[in-house]
Design a protein around this motif. Sequence first.
Motif, PDB file in Angstrom:
ATOM      1  N   SER A   1      24.822  89.525  74.053  1.00 23.77           N
ATOM      2  CA  SER A   1      24.013  90.357  74.935  1.00 23.77           C
ATOM      3  C   SER A   1      24.599  91.759  75.046  1.00 23.77           C
TER       4      SER A   1
ATOM      5  N   GLN B   1      31.360  97.951  86.431  1.00 22.84           N
ATOM      6  CA  GLN B   1      32.225  96.756  86.315  1.00 22.84           C
ATOM      7  C   GLN B   1      31.380  95.495  86.120  1.00 22.84           C
ATOM      8  N   GLN B   2      30.264  95.463  86.854  1.00 25.00           N
ATOM      9  CA  GLN B   2      29.350  94.335  86.730  1.00 25.00           C
ATOM     10  C   GLN B   2      28.863  94.185  85.291  1.00 25.00           C
ATOM     11  N   LEU B   3      28.454  95.327  84.708  1.00 20.71           N
ATOM     12  CA  LEU B   3      27.930  95.304  83.334  1.00 20.71           C
ATOM     13  C   LEU B   3      29.010  94.878  82.362  1.00 20.71           C
ATOM     14  N   GLU B   4      30.216  95.384  82.590  1.00 15.63           N
ATOM     15  CA  GLU B   4      31.332  95.046  81.707  1.00 15.63           C
ATOM     16  C   GLU B   4      31.540  93.535  81.671  1.00 15.63           C
ATOM     17  N   GLN B   5      31.396  92.933  82.862  1.00 16.70           N
ATOM     18  CA  GLN B   5      31.591  91.490  82.952  1.00 16.70           C
ATOM     19  C   GLN B   5      30.452  90.696  82.316  1.00 16.70           C
ATOM     20  N   ASP B   6      29.209  91.163  82.558  1.00 17.81           N
ATOM     21  CA  ASP B   6      28.062  90.339  82.205  1.00 17.81           C
ATOM     22  C   ASP B   6      27.650  90.434  80.734  1.00 17.81           C
ATOM     23  N   PHE B   7      28.065  91.508  80.054  1.00 16.11           N
ATOM     24  CA  PHE B   7      27.544  91.731  78.690  1.00 16.11           C
ATOM     25  C   PHE B   7      28.677  91.835  77.674  1.00 16.11           C
ATOM     26  N   ASP B   8      28.312  91.564  76.408  1.00  9.16           N
ATOM     27  CA  ASP B   8      29.298  91.679  75.339  1.00  9.16           C
ATOM     28  C   ASP B   8      29.600  93.138  75.006  1.00  9.16           C
TER      29      ASP B   8
ATOM     30  N   ALA C   1      24.048  95.589  77.220  1.00  8.46           N
ATOM     31  CA  ALA C   1      23.395  96.363  78.267  1.00  8.46           C
ATOM     32  C   ALA C   1      23.327  97.813  77.824  1.00  8.46           C
TER      33      ALA C   1
ATOM     34  N   THR D   1      19.359  94.326  77.463  1.00  8.58           N
ATOM     35  CA  THR D   1      18.824  94.687  78.764  1.00  8.58           C
ATOM     36  C   THR D   1      19.027  96.187  78.969  1.00  8.58           C
TER      37      THR D   1
ATOM     38  N   ILE E   1      23.726  98.767  90.547  1.00  9.58           N
ATOM     39  CA  ILE E   1      24.646  97.871  89.831  1.00  9.58           C
ATOM     40  C   ILE E   1      25.847  98.716  89.416  1.00  9.58           C
TER      41      ILE E   1
END
Lengths: 602, 177, 392
Positions: free
Chosen positions: A282, A360-367, A284, A307, A357
């Motif tokens: 995934s 940090q959130q994006l860093e965690q949720d996406f590759d 972002a 996304t 958002i």
Amino acid sequence: MSIRNILSPFTAWKYLFRDPVTIPDPLNDRPGSPRYRGFHKNDMKKCIGCGTCEAICQNGAIDMVAVEGIDASKEDSGLRPNIDYGRCCWCALCVDVCMTGSLTMSNEYKWVESNPDAFRFTPGVDKKHWDNAALGYHRPDGYQLTGRVREQMPELEPAKRIESFDEIVQGYDVEQAKLEADRCVACGLCIATCPAHMAVPDYIAAVRDGDYERGLKILYDTNPFSQICGRVCTHRCETVCAARHEGDPIAIRWLKRHITEQVPRDRYRAIIGDPAPPTGKSVAIIGAGPAGMTAAYDLARKGHAVTVYEALPHAGGMTRYGIPEYRLPYETIQHEMDLILSMGVTIHYDTRIGSDITMQQLEQDFDAVILAIGLQMGRSTRIPGSEHAGVKKAVDLLRRITEGEHIDAPKSMVVIGGGNVAMDIARSMARLQKQQHGSIDVTLTALEDLNHFLADPDEIKESLEEGVNILDSRGPQQCQVDAEGNLTGLKTWKVLSIFDQQGRFAPSFDETDEQIHPAEMVVEAIGQMSDVNLLGEELTERLEWNRGRIQIDTNGRTSESWLWAAGDCVTGPDVVSAVAAGHQVAKSIDAVINPVEALTHA
Amino acid sequence: MIELYEQLKQRYALGEISVQRFDLVFITVPRENLASLLLYLRDTEGFTHLVLLTAVDWIEDNKFQLTYLINNRESATDLGLRVIIDRDEASMESIHDLWPTAATYQRELKEMFGIDFPGSPRIDEDFILEGWTEIPPYRRDFDTLEYSRDTYLERPGRSTSDPAQHMKQLFYPEDKD
Amino acid sequence: MAYTPDRSQYPQKKADGSLDIDLTSGKYLKLWQGPQHPGITGNMSIELTVCGDEVAEGRTHVGYLHRGFEKLMERRTFIQNFPIVCRICVPEPDFNEYCYAAAVEELAGIEVPERADWIRALILEMGRINSYLMYLGGQAGALGQAVIGQWSTYVRDLMLDRFEELTGARIYHMFIMPGGVRDNLPTGFRTRMEHTLGEIENALRDIHNVMFRNAVFEKRTRGIGVIEKEWLDSYGVTGPCIRAAGVPRDVRKDQPYLVYDQLDFDPVIGKDSDIYTRADVRRRDLLLSVDLIRQILSRMPQDDGPTMATTPNVLHWKIEPGETYVRGECSRGEYGYYLVTDGSGYPRRVNVRGPSYTHAMALFERMVVNCNIADVAALLVSLHTYPPEIER
């Protein structure tokens, strides 16, 4: 049998007393005629290595070869024709078709060598005794084997177009497009210059063949913004077109647009085809502009889950919020965006990173994460009075117009700036003035003289046609405010020079040449910058920077291994460059997050 | 010319007519009508001059077109008769009895296209090619370039570059796809 | 009274009409004339079966310079064919350029500037003069008069100079392109051409005195090599060969092309249809060409202007499906191009109709029977054949 017929032949004896008619020394006393098609000459200063001579040679006598000491540039492949005189028939079609007139012939026809390989030579590079021959075959004046004149693009008349935001350019019809496409010699010099390296000769060939579906496939192989680029691309390809040397460059941009207009919209998706099966990875993407959406398109087509986060209510970025509708209709952008989204891209509108958002959130949720936020904030001149409420930024105004907000057009206004954005806002406001007041009073001032404006010549021409008053070489000094606090105008001085001797920006003025331009509104259109607040303090600290821009490597990757950046925010404003950057980061990310797949592709 | 066509149509089954110029018309005729039509045109309509006889290979349709071009010297008009025949085991009636010189054309067509004209004098004699073993060379499926590559040596030492590919190598070699 | 045998009874024929020749009888001899032989026009050969010094049967053999032009043209674009067509006929290449260009223009619907038509006619007449000059040398040479060839070659060389300054080349001019011609006349061309024409007229006066008013030449050519009236259509006879038989056929007059309807002339004819008459018709036709060049130069547009029509980009020029035949009157007879297009960028078929195709093959084979061996060369030359247009 008469006696006459017996005696008559003896009259041949009179030749005994005649001088011989032979030329005593034909090797030296018999130059070729002024038009003689003798040995080839090639003017190295004019040759651009387009290879059209090779294409037309029916003997297969010409090879395009790299030559030491001749470097390739954007408008010169650096190759030069090497002619095999074992095959050449001196028909001079190569001279006739030469796009620059560099290839000619001398009237020399004698050349003696013991080594047969010597007769394979590169005219103009291998020095020959006829290189300076004044006589010999040149293509006669007014004679042409390829079209020289560009097909006229149908456009709305100035008086008509100023009344609305309707699209000005009408697009070629099939007949015109075929004629224009016919002029292309398919040398391919333009491909290197196009940031997205679009296969220009191939899609122009598709126009010639009338095979628009094939053309569309070629377009979307390299550019998911083809409909948009077909309208507003900076078309640098046309500045290196071989046809420009002795005529008009091919209207590459308009032909691209023509293909996109000829294919019914509901056919696009089927022609482009389905994306690859899901990979489980995934990505972002922040910002739904050309760079972000191109990357989204590429990654989604490779099967990654993409996304996109967009702060505004629509996708398209600056192509939507920066470019006025008379140049690029919104519904065209919408179709383009829908097409990209149909590849399985998820998009969240009205979502601001940093507030809605966090990074940090994006860093965690996406590759992987791509930062493609563009240049959204207008720069200010910071002259006295520029903080006045009547002084606006062009990008803000353009965005508000796009959003459909009602803007009270001032009766008179001044635009500061000589780029495309300045023209966009001047022409947009002129339309609003026309609608609201029935008359136009827009003055545009720029530091540069008219020949050095950053705006496209077409933009300048059309602005003038629409009644924009353009004043060049004027340096803004002060926004004039009267006692009541109302903005009354802009004071400018004559510009003497813009840069100092070291080439730094340091304009100097003739203070005696002062003008006051009366205006109820002043608009600054002198450049944009990125709003990087969304990164947050901690990430901003961690990232490496280069002159206020995020530092990236050649693949668009930042110093953070999970974060890539692309588009205007790192490379400056240009749609097609942003598209190219989008491809670049998509490829880089794909190689990183899906290494096996990338390896088998290589 | 159109009157002639209308008039001929009364007597013969005729195919499509194409008027190329005021003095040049092509008419498609069924093969079985050709000889009698030519005889009629030669003896009654004044088309006494056989200009040429040649073939066109419409390989896509598996057909040969034979074109008999005849000229009326008095009225200075030309008539091209097109006969469509099968490409497989191609064969056509000879007209050497109408024009002796047609035998030469037919010999050439036999050699170059492999179209037989049974009964035509010396039809199987070599005309231009001697000892030719390939398919008849004027057929579309005979590839001259391939033949020349197989038969003759390329001159060594030549190589060429495509400008676009060359610039790609120089300016953006990493963009390999 | 001398014995005059009935030659039509000879050689003997079988019941089916074919010749009764038994080589093992010792009565007949095979004799090859060519491909290397001074009495042969170009690269061809004739296989003679002789009985004594009389020819019983003759066979023309070609194929010594077959280059497959018609096939080569199918894989070249319309513009790329323009430089190769001239090679189909070396001594008079311009008819190939003209007929090809005219056929392409007709099928592509291109209107050629009028100025180009005049220059094309000029070039074709210049080429005709050259071709005839070569012929005169050859015809005289076949009968042992080498000096005629020297004189005609000199004036032909002057004409080649005019070709060189007009077209940029001496032999393969490559000047008549689909669309027009490459350029206008060079400055001073008319004056120099007038001088050349004067030299040609002088040379022809001498040639007339030495070759035509010559008892030996007359003796060897009068009444020999007669083309019978009934052969004219059977063997597709055209050009000076048919005009020498008294039939005033000349494409320039019958189906005027280029600007020939604006020029004043009558076809040159003879009546005896023998070698002498054909030579004389050609000599007078040559003088007619001199006159036509003068007419062309004085009547054509005197100013310089466009000589080329606008064509599509030649690199991807496609022509709609169609077929046509374009002819012209070359020095040897009817020259024509049959062109078939199929909508692609290449011709589907090109067929070149050269007058030698019928003259040197079927007609010659018919005529050579009963001919004396010593007359074969003169007979063949009198048909004025160029082998490359037979085999192409």
